[in-house]
Design an enzyme around this catalytic site. Structure first.
Site, PDB file in Angstrom:
ATOM      1  N   SER A   1       0.735  -1.382   0.028  1.00 58.32           N
ATOM      2  CA  SER A   1       0.138   0.079  -0.044  1.00 58.32           C
ATOM      3  C   SER A   1       0.766   1.252  -0.112  1.00 58.32           C
ATOM      4  O   SER A   1       0.308   2.369  -0.017  1.00 58.32           O
ATOM      5  CB  SER A   1      -0.930  -0.034   1.321  1.00 58.32           C
ATOM      6  OG  SER A   1      -2.107  -0.843   0.926  1.00 58.32           O
TER       7      SER A   1
ATOM      8  N   LYS B   1      -0.025   3.581  -2.811  1.00 59.81           N
ATOM      9  CA  LYS B   1      -0.779   4.577  -2.627  1.00 59.81           C
ATOM     10  C   LYS B   1      -0.342   5.875  -2.501  1.00 59.81           C
ATOM     11  O   LYS B   1      -1.152   6.880  -2.828  1.00 59.81           O
ATOM     12  CB  LYS B   1      -1.988   4.334  -1.253  1.00 59.81           C
ATOM     13  CG  LYS B   1      -2.411   2.911  -1.687  1.00 59.81           C
ATOM     14  CD  LYS B   1      -3.437   2.667  -0.471  1.00 59.81           C
ATOM     15  CE  LYS B   1      -4.597   1.709  -0.723  1.00 59.81           C
ATOM     16  NZ  LYS B   1      -4.411   0.495  -0.141  1.00 59.81           N
TER      17      LYS B   1
ATOM     18  N   SER C   1      -5.865   2.918   4.822  1.00 61.22           N
ATOM     19  CA  SER C   1      -5.305   2.394   3.525  1.00 61.22           C
ATOM     20  C   SER C   1      -6.397   1.494   2.841  1.00 61.22           C
ATOM     21  O   SER C   1      -6.431   0.509   2.251  1.00 61.22           O
ATOM     22  CB  SER C   1      -4.116   1.334   3.930  1.00 61.22           C
ATOM     23  OG  SER C   1      -3.482   0.997   2.763  1.00 61.22           O
TER      24      SER C   1
END
Length: 422
Positions: free
Chosen positions: A109, A112, A167
């Site tokens: 993640s 991101k 997340s």
């Protein structure tokens, strides 16, 4: 040099015009020379400014730990088990130390961060959006979720808090749909990475979900983290420890940032001065983290990818050790590289593209006359300390001020053409 003018009645207008142009050229040359060498202008002597000392070449593509300590520099922590890590100065972009900086690994993640850099400018935070069923389709099994639900109207800012704090891949899917779709967003993310000089990253799933071929590196993630800190919205979202998130029927519920260095959750001691950024975990990536912290006037960015020792919170302790080292090493190490993209790239712009097409050789390869231009592109909106006028720009400004419009027109006729800048 002395230039005389004849006052005879027979003197031609052409002679006077040529003499005037000659005088203007001489005046322009004098102005440019003065702009190039302030010392010569003060002393009357023609001196040449010494060339700047060349920086040592980057060692970031070399395997293993890279550091250039000066006398009295602290030792790089020996107990860092991560497969790859980077410690960098957020303001200057200097990489203070690194280990396998360009090793390509699954990012989880932390990808991101690139998603946010790409999409935040396109979607104002106050925009309201009612989620549709199809926008939540295709979320990978086991993905982290914040609880976005069909039929609820969210502000874009709420969705971003869901991305940074929890997340939430469900929030990513909705924002990507608003941005033109999953595939379009992945394509834009790839282009954004390249524009920042991040060459190790391959984007397939914008939420960082384990996907064959999707990789990044500690170097690239540091680039994304540094760029993000220069975006006020990004910086605000990534540093938020907790928030209220919209639920059904007008209700709200609390969410907490899963970056334990920021919140101190699960027994992890919070790091003093931590700004935040982004953590991640998947089966293939292990634990990954981009962390930034400020101490005094200095801000560091640290990336840690896939520690091989300890449990799930080792990534935070290794980031802590690297931050401590980076602050202690202030002024005691020389950089081993930079987060700025300083590679040679072709000149940009329509005229440059047309020129490259005309000069292309077989199979579209550049012909011998194609010349690269070296550009040091600042990341995002650079601060005044990071940018300044080049000498040629200062010289042109000086020429315009002293000679006026006529002198500038003459200067443009006399000076060689430049390669277009994109």
């Amino acid at each position: 040099m002395t230039i005389g003018f004849s006052f005879r009645a027979a003197a031609s207008r052409t002679s006077v015009t040529r003499a005037a142009l000659t005088c203007s050229a001489v005046c322009l040359a004098g102005v440019l020379a003065a702009a190039q060498s302030p010392a010569a202008a003060l002393s009357g002597a023609a001196t040449r400014a010494p060339a700047p000392a060349a920086s040592p070449p980057s060692t970031l593509y070399q395997p293993g730990t890279q550091v250039r300590p000066r006398a009295g520099a602290p030792e790089v922590p020996e107990d860092i088990s991560a497969l790859s890590w980077v410690v960098a100065d957020a303001r200057t972009g200097d990489v203070l130390a690194a280990h396998n900086a360009h090793r390509r690994l699954p990012p989880a993640s932390t990808l991101k961060t690139l998603f946010a850099l790409t999409v935040i400018p396109a979607l104002p935070g106050a925009t309201r959006h009612t989620v549709k069923e199809e926008e939540l389709e295709g979320i990978g099994a086991g993905s982290s979720m914040v609880g976005v639900a069909e039929g609820i109207t969210y502000k874009v800012a709420d969705l971003w808090r869901g991305v940074f704090l929890n997340s939430g891949s469900d929030a990513v899917h909705v924002l990507a749909a608003m941005n033109g779709g999953w595939t379009n967003t992945a394509t834009e993310m790839q282009a954004k990475a390249r524009s920042l000089g991040a060459r190790d990253t391959q984007v397939i799933s914008p939420d960082g979900y384990d996907t064959p071929g999707q990789v990044s590196s500690a170097y690239d993630l540091a680039v994304f983290g540094r760029a993000g800190l220069r975006n006020p919205d990004f910086a605000r979202y990534c540093s938020t420890p907790e928030a209220m998130f919209p639920g059904e029927a007008g209700s709200t519920y609390g969410i907490q940032n899963t970056n334990r260095l920021l919140t101190g959750a699960n027994g992890v001691e919070p790091y003093p001065g931590l700004i935040g950024v982004k953590n991640g975990y998947t089966t293939n990536a292990g634990n990954t983290l981009v962390a930034a912290a400020r101490r005094g006037s200095r801000t560091l960015v640290v990336t840690v990818m896939n520690p091989q020792a300890g449990g799930g919170f080792t990534v935070y302790e290794e980031a802590r050790s690297l931050l401590d080292w980076g602050f202690a090493a202030d002024g005691r190490v020389d950089p081993v590289g930079t987060l700025l993209d300083t590679r040679s790239v072709p000149a940009a712009g329509p005229s440059a593209q047309a020129g490259r097409a005309a000069q292309a050789g077989p199979a579209g390869r550049p012909g011998p006359s194609t010349r690269p231009v070296t550009t040091a592109r600042p990341v995002a909106a650079a601060s005044p300390e990071d940018e300044g006028l080049g000498w040629s720009d200062a010289a042109e400004i000086a020429g315009a001020t002293v000679l006026g419009a006529a002198g500038v027109a003459l200067a443009l006729r006399l000076k060689p053409r430049r390669t277009p800048r994109g």
